[in-house]
Design a protein around this motif. Structure first.
Motif, PDB file in Angstrom:
ATOM      1  N   TYR A   1       0.830  -1.210   0.000  1.00 16.09           N
ATOM      2  CA  TYR A   1       0.000   0.000   0.000  1.00 16.09           C
ATOM      3  C   TYR A   1       0.865   1.261   0.000  1.00 16.09           C
ATOM      4  N   SER A   2       1.981   1.208   0.680  1.00 16.60           N
ATOM      5  CA  SER A   2       2.896   2.359   0.677  1.00 16.60           C
ATOM      6  C   SER A   2       3.472   2.587  -0.717  1.00 16.60           C
TER       7      SER A   2
ATOM      8  N   LEU B   1       0.827   4.204  -2.853  1.00 14.85           N
ATOM      9  CA  LEU B   1       0.721   5.632  -2.520  1.00 14.85           C
ATOM     10  C   LEU B   1       1.844   6.427  -3.182  1.00 14.85           C
ATOM     11  N   THR B   2       3.040   5.881  -3.146  1.00 20.32           N
ATOM     12  CA  THR B   2       4.178   6.549  -3.801  1.00 20.32           C
ATOM     13  C   THR B   2       3.953   6.670  -5.303  1.00 20.32           C
TER      14      THR B   2
ATOM     15  N   THR C   1      -5.723   1.300  -0.185  1.00 21.01           N
ATOM     16  CA  THR C   1      -5.407   1.483   1.231  1.00 21.01           C
ATOM     17  C   THR C   1      -5.486   0.218   2.073  1.00 21.01           C
TER      18      THR C   1
ATOM     19  N   SER D   1      -0.035   1.396   6.090  1.00 17.21           N
ATOM     20  CA  SER D   1      -0.380   1.672   4.692  1.00 17.21           C
ATOM     21  C   SER D   1       0.093   3.035   4.212  1.00 17.21           C
ATOM     22  N   GLY D   2       0.402   3.930   5.148  1.00 13.98           N
ATOM     23  CA  GLY D   2       0.723   5.312   4.785  1.00 13.98           C
ATOM     24  C   GLY D   2      -0.502   6.210   4.809  1.00 13.98           C
TER      25      GLY D   2
ATOM     26  N   GLU E   1      -3.932   7.680   6.911  1.00 12.67           N
ATOM     27  CA  GLU E   1      -4.430   7.943   8.262  1.00 12.67           C
ATOM     28  C   GLU E   1      -5.945   8.061   8.241  1.00 12.67           C
TER      29      GLU E   1
END
Length: 591
Positions: free
Chosen positions: A3-4, A7-8, A46, A81-82, A84
């Motif tokens: 997930y990170s 996001l990137t 996410t 996951s990065g 919130e």
């Protein structure tokens, strides 16, 4: 990709395009609540599996906005996951728009996939952020990074015979066209899948739990076109629709046909149930009439055939619930029962019933503290064994060829605390208070909501979700336009509407209690003051009374409960074996 990493990858695309914020709604081009796997964008991005949320990504923050029902679930699923969790103060409110206005500089660019945003939301973005001179772009940043993305479903669809529906496609089209004349609309675009299923008497399996089919429709005074994937319908069903004046075209053709609507004509389009992308294709010379789909109101008022069949479905469902309650009480302590295995056993009891087509939603089986999560979904990771103590909440429903059910029952497992007993009794009192209400014609859902909550307000208790929602006929378990919640929605509770009444108390880390029945709005009496309506309890299943503290109930509540249980026994016992009858007799004995 983790997930990170996703996001990137999204942020890299945003940076290349000069996009300051990217919005991912929980929706599809039909603005559905429950989504085909192809459009489960938030889960992909996410890891959050809840059904309602919105994600907003900037270069230095990634947030998921969700309401009270999902706080604990979101915090758990978003770990690492990065992303919130941002807790909504007001359920269903787009509070992230204000956050964007406060966070982004003047002239910044916001992007989103216009196929996943309703007209109402798309217009709201422009209105609320106009003071910041925000620019908006249509972008899909997920497809480039979504390897092996699930294809659109290809499950076959089918037509339901008029005798099970009580109204032909031709008759429904006539009713919709009459509404279009009243609105002075030459055309009508329908994207919402439950409206389409109702209008064309069509059902399918494109979305889990909801027997709907991915499609669009364009209606005029002389034509009705259903846009649906090739080979979804049998040749005989296509011929049947043709006899009702319905033309079948490919699913994707809707976009092209909207582009070529006649100049100076008009189109009725529901701003809550159509996507921004299709809306923008309508030529500027075409007048847009933004009103609720006529079929939404027509669908909510069940006809005599639908009501009679729903009553049959409630008997089938009640038999399954009774068998399940007996099974768990007889079996607990002898074999291990977990949240997941209990839900599977309940489904098995339902599957034995005639006409069962599947569950109407993912069963919420929450033991002890898990019951305090209103939309808890047990998983292999969260599944726990049920012991002979505390409370077990089971919220479930079935789809039958002749109706849709939704019921919540509490199962006291033993050694219950005084707090549990008081909470249980007050929730039951609230449910009865709403169910026994007599009200004048024109009463709206928010008034029923307040009446239901009153017994709990007396003790300074409340719950963070609505009291009730409309329920479809072998259709979506959540349907409008009526809703019992605190929002001052100006929709009257009409005769023939089926709605849930489901108050609750949720104590984080301890227990959750919710008791739910479906009710039918019926005529009560008429006098010089008004026509008065009442509710018929459609749900037929025992309510456990072992925890009830009679001193907290008034006589009217005890009388209602005893009368309800007498009816449950009378309706269900003919379909039970002798042991089950004895069990049901004990469960429904007078308080």
């Amino acid at each position: 990709m983790t997930y990170s990493e996703k996001l990137t990858a999204i942020r890299q695309q945003m940076k290349a395009d000069g996009v300051a914020a990217y919005i991912i709604p929980s929706a599809d081009p039909h603005i559905s609540e429950y989504l085909p796997d192809h459009y489960k964008c938030i889960a992909f991005t996410t890891g959050f599996k809840g059904s309602v949320s919105t994600v907003v990504i900037t270069q230095d923050f990634a947030g998921l906005w969700a309401d009270f029902r999902y706080f604990e679930q979101a915090e758990e699923q978003l770990k690492g996951s990065g992303f919130e969790l941002v807790k909504l103060k007001v359920q269903a409110s787009p509070e992230y728009i204000q956050w964007l206005g406060e966070t982004l500089p003047n002239g910044a660019t916001i992007a989103f996939d216009e196929k996943l945003v309703s007209i109402l939301l798309g217009e709201l973005f422009h209105k609320e952020l106009a003071y910041k001179q925000i620019n908006f772009q249509h972008k899909d940043y997920l497809s480039p990074i979504w390897e092996n993305r699930p294809a659109l479903p290809t499950n076959p669809a089918f037509l339901i015979a008029d005798e099970f529906i009580g109204q032909s496609v031709s008759a429904k089209l006539t009713a919709v066209r009459q509404a279009l004349k009243q609105q002075h609309a030459a055309y009508h675009l329908i994207s919402s899948l439950d409206d389409l299923a109702w209008l064309f008497n069509i059902r399918g399996a494109d979305v889990s739990y909801n027997p709907v089919v991915l499609s669009f429709a364009l209606i005029s005074e002389s034509q009705a076109t259903l846009y649906i994937q090739h080979n979804k319908l049998s040749a005989s069903d296509v011929a049947s629709l043709a006899q009702s004046g319905v033309e079948i075209l490919a699913y994707d053709n809707i976009a092209n046909d909207l582009l070529f609507l006649p100049a100076e004509s008009s189109i009725l389009i529901d701003p809550k149930r159509n996507c921004f992308a299709l809306y923008k294709l309508i030529p500027a010379s075409v007048q847009r009439i933004l009103e609720t789909n006529p079929s939404t109101h027509l669908k909510a008022v069940k006809n005599e055939t639908e009501v009679a069949n729903t009553r049959k479905a409630m008997i089938k469902d009640g038999v399954a619930i009774t068998q399940f309650l007996k099974w768990i009480k007889d079996t607990i302590g002898k074999i291990e029962i977990t949240e997941l295995s209990a839900a599977a056993q309940l489904k098995a009891f339902r599957a034995k019933q005639d006409g069962f087509m599947g569950e109407s939603f993912n069963t919420i089986a929450g033991y002890k503290a898990h019951g305090a999560l209103p939309h808890y979904a047990a998983s292999k990771e969260s599944d726990v064994a049920i012991k002979t103590e505390s409370l077990f909440l089971v919220d479930s429903g079935g789809q039958y060829r002749y109706g849709t059910t939704d019921i919540t029952r509490m199962i006291p497992m033993g050694d219950n605390t005084e707090e549990e007993k008081i909470d249980y009794t007050l929730v039951l009192k609230a449910m009865i208070e709403g169910s026994k209400t007599r009200f004048p014609k024109g009463t709206c859902g928010y008034q029923i909501d307040a009446i239901t909550r009153r017994p709990m307000w007396d003790y300074a208790l409340n719950y963070g979700h609505g009291t009730g929602h409309g329920v479809g006929y072998f259709l979506n378990v959540h349907e409008g336009p009526q809703v019992f919640n605190a929002t001052a929605t100006p929709v009257a509770v009409e005769l023939g509407m089926i709605t849930s009444i489901e108050p609750g108390i949720y104590r984080s880390g301890k227990h959750g209690i919710r008791i739910e029945n479906l009710v039918l709005t019926i005529a009560d009496q008429a006098n010089e003051f008004n026509e008065f309506y009442a509710f018929e309890a459609l749900t037929l299943a025992p309510i456990d009374t072992t925890l009830v503290k009679k001193e907290l109930l008034e006589k009217v509540h005890i009388d209602w409960l005893n009368t309800y249980h007498a009816n449950v026994y009378a309706k269900l016992s003919p379909y039970l074996n002798e042991d089950e009858k004895v069990f049901l007799g004990k469960m429904t004995s007078e308080v």
